[in-house]
Design a protein around this motif. Sequence first.
Motif, PDB file in Angstrom:
ATOM      1  N   PHE A 191      54.042  47.159  53.421  1.00 27.17           N
ATOM      2  CA  PHE A 191      53.499  47.962  52.332  1.00 27.17           C
ATOM      3  C   PHE A 191      52.721  47.062  51.379  1.00 27.17           C
ATOM      4  O   PHE A 191      53.300  46.428  50.499  1.00 27.17           O
ATOM      5  CB  PHE A 191      54.633  48.685  51.608  1.00 27.17           C
ATOM      6  CG  PHE A 191      54.217  49.415  50.360  1.00 27.17           C
ATOM      7  CD1 PHE A 191      52.926  49.937  50.208  1.00 27.17           C
ATOM      8  CD2 PHE A 191      55.126  49.596  49.324  1.00 27.17           C
ATOM      9  CE1 PHE A 191      52.547  50.602  49.040  1.00 27.17           C
ATOM     10  CE2 PHE A 191      54.771  50.264  48.158  1.00 27.17           C
ATOM     11  CZ  PHE A 191      53.471  50.760  48.023  1.00 27.17           C
ATOM     12  N   PRO A 192      51.398  46.994  51.529  1.00 25.52           N
ATOM     13  CA  PRO A 192      50.566  46.289  50.551  1.00 25.52           C
ATOM     14  C   PRO A 192      50.435  47.156  49.296  1.00 25.52           C
ATOM     15  O   PRO A 192      50.106  48.331  49.378  1.00 25.52           O
ATOM     16  CB  PRO A 192      49.207  46.145  51.270  1.00 25.52           C
ATOM     17  CG  PRO A 192      49.431  46.622  52.670  1.00 25.52           C
ATOM     18  CD  PRO A 192      50.612  47.519  52.647  1.00 25.52           C
ATOM     19  N   ASP A 193      50.679  46.553  48.139  1.00 28.34           N
ATOM     20  CA  ASP A 193      50.835  47.324  46.907  1.00 28.34           C
ATOM     21  C   ASP A 193      50.023  46.676  45.783  1.00 28.34           C
ATOM     22  O   ASP A 193      50.215  45.501  45.467  1.00 28.34           O
ATOM     23  CB  ASP A 193      52.323  47.350  46.543  1.00 28.34           C
ATOM     24  CG  ASP A 193      52.672  48.311  45.416  1.00 28.34           C
ATOM     25  OD1 ASP A 193      51.756  48.975  44.889  1.00 28.34           O
ATOM     26  OD2 ASP A 193      53.865  48.387  45.066  1.00 28.34           O
ATOM     27  N   VAL A 194      49.132  47.433  45.173  1.00 29.96           N
ATOM     28  CA  VAL A 194      48.342  46.908  44.054  1.00 29.96           C
ATOM     29  C   VAL A 194      48.801  47.497  42.715  1.00 29.96           C
ATOM     30  O   VAL A 194      48.107  47.369  41.716  1.00 29.96           O
ATOM     31  CB  VAL A 194      46.827  47.175  44.239  1.00 29.96           C
ATOM     32  CG1 VAL A 194      46.299  46.454  45.462  1.00 29.96           C
ATOM     33  CG2 VAL A 194      46.522  48.667  44.295  1.00 29.96           C
ATOM     34  N   SER A 195      49.970  48.104  42.697  1.00 34.90           N
ATOM     35  CA  SER A 195      50.442  48.777  41.482  1.00 34.90           C
ATOM     36  C   SER A 195      50.584  47.836  40.297  1.00 34.90           C
ATOM     37  O   SER A 195      50.503  48.276  39.140  1.00 34.90           O
ATOM     38  CB  SER A 195      51.792  49.449  41.750  1.00 34.90           C
ATOM     39  OG  SER A 195      51.689  50.399  42.797  1.00 34.90           O
ATOM     40  N   TYR A 196      50.814  46.549  40.557  1.00 34.49           N
ATOM     41  CA  TYR A 196      51.041  45.584  39.483  1.00 34.49           C
ATOM     42  C   TYR A 196      49.934  44.534  39.434  1.00 34.49           C
ATOM     43  O   TYR A 196      50.009  43.570  38.672  1.00 34.49           O
ATOM     44  CB  TYR A 196      52.399  44.893  39.677  1.00 34.49           C
ATOM     45  CG  TYR A 196      53.447  45.867  40.155  1.00 34.49           C
ATOM     46  CD1 TYR A 196      54.055  46.773  39.285  1.00 34.49           C
ATOM     47  CD2 TYR A 196      53.777  45.934  41.509  1.00 34.49           C
ATOM     48  CE1 TYR A 196      54.975  47.695  39.739  1.00 34.49           C
ATOM     49  CE2 TYR A 196      54.699  46.866  41.971  1.00 34.49           C
ATOM     50  CZ  TYR A 196      55.291  47.744  41.084  1.00 34.49           C
ATOM     51  OH  TYR A 196      56.188  48.675  41.537  1.00 34.49           O
ATOM     52  N   ALA A 197      48.893  44.737  40.243  1.00 33.01           N
ATOM     53  CA  ALA A 197      47.808  43.766  40.331  1.00 33.01           C
ATOM     54  C   ALA A 197      46.889  43.864  39.121  1.00 33.01           C
ATOM     55  O   ALA A 197      46.737  44.934  38.510  1.00 33.01           O
ATOM     56  CB  ALA A 197      47.007  43.990  41.614  1.00 33.01           C
ATOM     57  N   THR A 198      46.284  42.737  38.803  1.00 32.64           N
ATOM     58  CA  THR A 198      45.264  42.705  37.760  1.00 32.64           C
ATOM     59  C   THR A 198      43.981  42.142  38.345  1.00 32.64           C
ATOM     60  O   THR A 198      44.000  41.386  39.330  1.00 32.64           O
ATOM     61  CB  THR A 198      45.701  41.833  36.570  1.00 32.64           C
ATOM     62  OG1 THR A 198      45.906  40.489  37.011  1.00 32.64           O
ATOM     63  CG2 THR A 198      46.960  42.369  35.934  1.00 32.64           C
ATOM     64  N   VAL A 199      42.871  42.529  37.741  1.00 34.47           N
ATOM     65  CA  VAL A 199      41.561  42.048  38.185  1.00 34.47           C
ATOM     66  C   VAL A 199      40.743  41.662  36.961  1.00 34.47           C
ATOM     67  O   VAL A 199      40.979  42.138  35.849  1.00 34.47           O
ATOM     68  CB  VAL A 199      40.806  43.124  38.997  1.00 34.47           C
ATOM     69  CG1 VAL A 199      41.564  43.477  40.267  1.00 34.47           C
ATOM     70  CG2 VAL A 199      40.564  44.383  38.161  1.00 34.47           C
ATOM     71  N   LYS A 200      39.790  40.780  37.178  1.00 35.48           N
ATOM     72  CA  LYS A 200      38.867  40.395  36.112  1.00 35.48           C
ATOM     73  C   LYS A 200      37.492  40.939  36.472  1.00 35.48           C
ATOM     74  O   LYS A 200      36.913  40.559  37.494  1.00 35.48           O
ATOM     75  CB  LYS A 200      38.823  38.874  35.954  1.00 35.48           C
ATOM     76  CG  LYS A 200      38.069  38.408  34.721  1.00 35.48           C
ATOM     77  CD  LYS A 200      38.102  36.891  34.595  1.00 35.48           C
ATOM     78  CE  LYS A 200      39.491  36.407  34.222  1.00 35.48           C
ATOM     79  NZ  LYS A 200      39.501  34.928  33.986  1.00 35.48           N
ATOM     80  N   VAL A 201      37.007  41.842  35.662  1.00 35.36           N
ATOM     81  CA  VAL A 201      35.707  42.483  35.894  1.00 35.36           C
ATOM     82  C   VAL A 201      34.860  42.310  34.640  1.00 35.36           C
ATOM     83  O   VAL A 201      35.274  42.694  33.540  1.00 35.36           O
ATOM     84  CB  VAL A 201      35.874  43.987  36.224  1.00 35.36           C
ATOM     85  CG1 VAL A 201      34.508  44.630  36.454  1.00 35.36           C
ATOM     86  CG2 VAL A 201      36.763  44.175  37.453  1.00 35.36           C
ATOM     87  N   ALA A 202      33.687  41.724  34.819  1.00 38.90           N
ATOM     88  CA  ALA A 202      32.768  41.494  33.689  1.00 38.90           C
ATOM     89  C   ALA A 202      33.462  40.768  32.532  1.00 38.90           C
ATOM     90  O   ALA A 202      33.279  41.111  31.356  1.00 38.90           O
ATOM     91  CB  ALA A 202      32.170  42.812  33.215  1.00 38.90           C
TER      92      ALA A 202
END
Length: 332
Positions: A191-202
């Motif tokens: 189960f790949p899960d992005v529920s707690y992931a963060t990203v840097k955009v602009a």
Amino acid sequence: MDPIRVVITGAAGQIAYSLLHSVAKGDVFGKDQPVELMLLDIEPMMTVLGGVVMEVMDCSLPLVRNVVPTADPMVAFKDADVAMLVGAMPRREGMERKDLLKANVKIFKAQGQAMDDVAKKTIKVVVVGNPANTNAFICAKYAPSIPKENFSALTRLDQNRAQAQVANKLGIPCNDVNNCIIWGNHSSTQFPDVSYATVKVAGKELEANSAIKDDHWVRNDFISTVQKRGACVIAARKLSSAMSAANAIVDHVRDWWQGSGDRMVSMAVWSNDNKYGIASELMYSFPVKTAAKGKIEIVNGLKIEEWQRERMDLTCKELVEERDAALAECEE
């Protein structure tokens, strides 16, 4: 500084060939840490392994103090500090996991027994050969004098795949994606899960879900792509992942040895300390944080929704079935 003794199994194979240079030049243990390389493979591969040893020597790497090729696990694991268990029958197109389990489980039983006899009790072990989680369980079971928390299985490749998919979706660099999680088994039930992931955009740090703005993709296409990525590589190359697997081993062991900092990373580890209701006595992939020199802590307390729970339990069920089948196979 004294050298550390690092075992790489399947050392004449394609993953080890991609892995060795990074280990030998300091990408894993640090730029000032000398290493002794104990390279284990089966007897018919000794001539090929001799060529690999020549290449390691010809790299003229200052951290390499010794290179020992051997087909004897008792030689390879003697006083070992770290073991990267790559060697196993690879999954080929059309093979099922049960075929792999039957072929490989006794290899890992024998290696666990050898470690129990001659390795340092502080050895850190990552299992790569599939089915990796269950092979790690068997290896740990047959090395009872070594703490269970010293064993792990590789799910960092799946985490890296997940991170790359998110980065591609948002058109950002992979290092601007953090805290993707892999729950469970290194298999198509993971189960790949992005529920707690963060990203840097602009230049702004955002929750991954709020940046992606596509729940259908997150819960369907994304998960399916990561789950099936290994099979897609096999279909295209007619061989299993090598370069990306070696890169993931480097990431996994580097973070285990040097610490992950504030990042969550994914490792399949002994499940007994989890607070997520996952069965005990499994090698299950959790979000973890690592401290320098090998302490792994499961990140407990993350909020789990019902749709996540279902996927976490599904992959747990597969691991229980694999574990029980492996134990039966070992007892025959």
